[in-house]
Design a protein around this motif. Structure first.
Motif, mmCIF file in Angstrom:
data_model
loop_
_atom_site.group_PDB
_atom_site.id
_atom_site.type_symbol
_atom_site.label_atom_id
_atom_site.label_comp_id
_atom_site.label_asym_id
_atom_site.label_seq_id
_atom_site.Cartn_x
_atom_site.Cartn_y
_atom_site.Cartn_z
ATOM 1 N N ARG A 25 -2.158 -4.765 11.350
ATOM 2 C CA ARG A 25 -2.461 -3.418 11.568
ATOM 3 C C ARG A 25 -3.703 -2.937 11.070
ATOM 4 O O ARG A 25 -4.298 -3.747 10.165
ATOM 5 C CB ARG A 25 -1.379 -2.270 10.804
ATOM 6 C CG ARG A 25 -1.529 -2.507 9.499
ATOM 7 C CD ARG A 25 -2.369 -1.332 8.590
ATOM 8 N NE ARG A 25 -2.198 -1.624 7.122
ATOM 9 C CZ ARG A 25 -3.328 -2.242 6.615
ATOM 10 N NH1 ARG A 25 -4.323 -2.782 7.409
ATOM 11 N NH2 ARG A 25 -3.520 -2.493 5.381
ATOM 12 N N GLU A 31 -6.556 5.928 2.939
ATOM 13 C CA GLU A 31 -6.101 4.606 2.391
ATOM 14 C C GLU A 31 -5.440 4.993 1.039
ATOM 15 O O GLU A 31 -6.094 5.908 0.084
ATOM 16 C CB GLU A 31 -7.560 3.967 2.286
ATOM 17 C CG GLU A 31 -7.277 2.432 2.667
ATOM 18 C CD GLU A 31 -6.890 2.032 4.091
ATOM 19 O OE1 GLU A 31 -5.514 1.785 4.150
ATOM 20 O OE2 GLU A 31 -7.582 1.923 4.909
ATOM 21 N N ASP A 34 -0.535 6.743 0.933
ATOM 22 C CA ASP A 34 0.981 6.450 1.359
ATOM 23 C C ASP A 34 1.893 6.661 0.406
ATOM 24 O O ASP A 34 2.851 7.442 0.246
ATOM 25 C CB ASP A 34 1.309 5.385 2.322
ATOM 26 C CG ASP A 34 0.686 3.708 1.716
ATOM 27 O OD1 ASP A 34 0.333 4.036 0.430
ATOM 28 O OD2 ASP A 34 1.205 2.861 2.352
ATOM 29 N N TYR A 35 1.491 6.189 -0.738
ATOM 30 C CA TYR A 35 2.586 6.179 -2.087
ATOM 31 C C TYR A 35 2.071 7.390 -2.677
ATOM 32 O O TYR A 35 2.922 7.700 -3.600
ATOM 33 C CB TYR A 35 2.311 4.786 -2.790
ATOM 34 C CG TYR A 35 0.926 4.534 -3.299
ATOM 35 C CD1 TYR A 35 0.545 5.024 -4.353
ATOM 36 C CD2 TYR A 35 0.342 3.457 -2.338
ATOM 37 C CE1 TYR A 35 -0.860 4.640 -4.623
ATOM 38 C CE2 TYR A 35 -0.988 3.220 -2.960
ATOM 39 C CZ TYR A 35 -1.471 3.943 -3.974
ATOM 40 O OH TYR A 35 -2.860 3.550 -4.639
ATOM 41 N N SER A 122 -2.633 -6.969 6.888
ATOM 42 C CA SER A 122 -1.116 -6.945 6.787
ATOM 43 C C SER A 122 -0.669 -7.904 7.402
ATOM 44 O O SER A 122 0.468 -7.858 8.037
ATOM 45 C CB SER A 122 -0.620 -5.505 7.130
ATOM 46 O OG SER A 122 -1.228 -4.605 6.306
ATOM 47 N N MET A 167 2.953 2.519 4.686
ATOM 48 C CA MET A 167 2.031 2.439 5.879
ATOM 49 C C MET A 167 2.246 1.001 6.764
ATOM 50 O O MET A 167 2.246 1.169 7.979
ATOM 51 C CB MET A 167 0.504 2.615 5.592
ATOM 52 C CG MET A 167 -0.417 2.152 6.516
ATOM 53 S SD MET A 167 -2.009 2.793 6.162
ATOM 54 C CE MET A 167 -2.710 1.568 5.342
ATOM 55 N N ASP A 168 2.020 0.015 5.930
ATOM 56 C CA ASP A 168 1.637 -1.162 6.773
ATOM 57 C C ASP A 168 3.103 -1.795 7.647
ATOM 58 O O ASP A 168 2.935 -2.047 8.753
ATOM 59 C CB ASP A 168 1.493 -2.419 5.865
ATOM 60 C CG ASP A 168 0.242 -2.266 4.846
ATOM 61 O OD1 ASP A 168 -0.144 -1.020 5.325
ATOM 62 O OD2 ASP A 168 0.044 -2.818 4.115
ATOM 63 N N TYR A 218 -3.600 -3.163 -7.534
ATOM 64 C CA TYR A 218 -3.079 -2.374 -6.720
ATOM 65 C C TYR A 218 -1.968 -1.547 -7.417
ATOM 66 O O TYR A 218 -1.897 -0.200 -7.458
ATOM 67 C CB TYR A 218 -2.433 -2.871 -5.741
ATOM 68 C CG TYR A 218 -1.668 -1.907 -4.592
ATOM 69 C CD1 TYR A 218 -2.372 -1.673 -3.381
ATOM 70 C CD2 TYR A 218 -0.376 -1.596 -4.676
ATOM 71 C CE1 TYR A 218 -1.991 -0.706 -2.425
ATOM 72 C CE2 TYR A 218 0.323 -0.851 -3.757
ATOM 73 C CZ TYR A 218 -0.503 -0.501 -2.653
ATOM 74 O OH TYR A 218 0.011 0.340 -1.882
HETATM 75 C C1 GLA Z 1 -1.848 -1.921 1.195
HETATM 76 C C2 GLA Z 1 -0.401 -1.163 1.174
HETATM 77 C C3 GLA Z 1 -0.231 -0.047 1.831
HETATM 78 C C4 GLA Z 1 -1.291 1.130 1.567
HETATM 79 C C5 GLA Z 1 -2.783 0.279 1.663
HETATM 80 C C6 GLA Z 1 -3.841 1.439 1.314
HETATM 81 O O1 GLA Z 1 -2.192 -2.374 2.615
HETATM 82 O O2 GLA Z 1 0.564 -2.382 1.662
HETATM 83 O O3 GLA Z 1 0.960 0.411 1.515
HETATM 84 O O4 GLA Z 1 -1.210 1.712 0.211
HETATM 85 O O5 GLA Z 1 -3.010 -1.015 1.036
HETATM 86 O O6 GLA Z 1 -4.056 2.308 2.224
#
Ligand code: GLA
Length: 381
Positions: A25, A31, A34-35, A122, A167-168, A218
């Protein structure tokens, strides 16, 4: 890729396999939101994973990775976790399907991918959603698409050590050719936006930098956000996520959280708003605003969220100087790509400058990918 996969499958496990595929993706903007219960704006791309798949009538999985040229054989119980990191993604998807009441029995698979690893595109979500989709289809489990995305996300959490958002895996499961998807990660409402900016190209510039500690960094970012949201919640009980917070509410707790947590939260609150601004701008066809927001995101990811690096900052600065409409680090950060919105007439100049100047500064050329927004997880044959 398809012919190679089928050829290997037949050589190892015989004829009669089905073929499944899923996608990596991109994310236009949104960015690390999502969490935090915010919006994201991803789309699936024309680079992904393809797998030949066939039930084998046993209780064992035999999986062969063409890219690693390696086979993993594992059972389906919790204690059967394979040694190979790549196989843990498939194992995790099996386990998470079983945990949700789905049937999974032994199968054979050969798979390969063309998502560059560590580029922030991803590849892991592509792998997870390919197998989540394949298992669901092959065993007739009738698990809905959101739950398939969550199977991939839980695989990351429980078997791969990354506390990622949705998201991914969402993009990889829901991707549709020609469309970006705006997802509200709190309510899970989503909307497809046809994305075909006339006169512009989306160009990814891969720094080819991979940071070893990206997963733990992360997870630390996520903890910072959760601490900031918890502090704000004391004053505003309705707050569950940073996306629920007004900027002034963050200021109220400045003395109660660390300066670092403050900066992280400041970035997220700004980014949640930027996604909405970009969607409005897209509806008006105002790509200048879209681009400006991308630059603002880069600034935030670099200076507040601190997930950029020297190489990505260099590429961003270069894009600005050459006159690229929008540019920013994409995905989790700590290396990988910048995503650039480039006017057609500037494309050649930008790519040439990026290659030449980056190579002069860092000793190797970046890789350039032109992406096509494509379909997500699916059965091919
Ligand atoms: C990674 C995570 C996603 C999202 C991005 C940042 O890709 O897997 O869930 O948090 O980082 O946007």
């Amino acid at each position: 890729m398809k012919a190679k996969i089928l050829e290997k499958f037949e050589a190892l496990y015989g004829a009669g396999a089905s073929l499944y595929a899923s996608a990596g993706r991109i994310n236009l903007i949104g960015e690390h939101t999502d969490y935090n219960g915010g919006y994201v704006f991803p789309g699936a791309i024309d680079k992904g994973i393809m797998a030949a798949f066939k039930l084998n009538g046993t209780d064992k999985v035999r999986a062969f990775s063409l890219d690693y040229n390696e086979e993993a054989v594992f059972g389906l119980n919790e204690e059967d976790k394979p040694a190979q990191a790549w196989a843990c993604y498939i194992f995790g998807v099996c386990r998470e399907t079983i945990k949700r009441g789905g049937t999974v029995k032994g199968f054979d698979t050969v798979f390969a991918g063309d998502v560059p690893l560590g580029a922030g595109l991803s590849s892991s979500a592509a792998l997870e959603s390919c197998f989540a989709f394949a298992l669901n289809d092959a065993f007739g489990n009738n698990i809905d698409k959101f739950e398939l995305a969550k199977i991939g996300q839980s695989t990351e959490h429980n078997y791969c050590g990354v506390n990622c958002g949705i998201m991914d895996q969402f993009a990889s499961c829901f991707g549709k050719a020609g469309c970006l998807i705006r997802l509200n990660c709190k309510t899970l409402e989503y909307k497809y936006f046809p994305f075909n900016p006339k006169g512009y190209k989306l160009v990814l510039v891969d720094s080819c930098v991979k940071h070893e500690l990206a997963s733990s960094a992360y997870n630390f970012r996520r903890q910072s956000c959760e601490r900031a949201a918890a502090a704000i919640k004391k004053n505003h009980p309705e707050v569950d996520f940073l996306s629920d917070c007004k900027r002034v509410w963050l200021d109220e707790v400045r003395d109660q959280i660390t300066p670092e947590d403050f900066l992280r939260a400041e970035y997220v609150i700004g980014e949640v708003q930027r996604v909405l601004d970009v969607c409005d701008a897209l509806e008006r066809g105002d790509y200048e605003i879209v681009g400006e927001m991308m630059y603002q995101t880069h600034f935030g990811m670099s200076k507040l969220y601190e997930v950029s690096c020297e190489e990505l900052d260099f590429l961003n600065k270069l894009a600005r100087r050459v006159g690229v409409t929008g540019s920013r680090v994409m995905g989790g950060g700590f290396g990988g790509c910048t995503i650039n919105l480039v006017k057609d007439e500037l494309y050649d100049e930008f790519v040439a400058a990026a290659k030449k100047e980056f190579a002069a500064a860092f000793g190797h050329e970046p890789k350039i990918y032109d992406v096509v927004i494509s379909d997500g997880a699916r059965k091919i044959a």
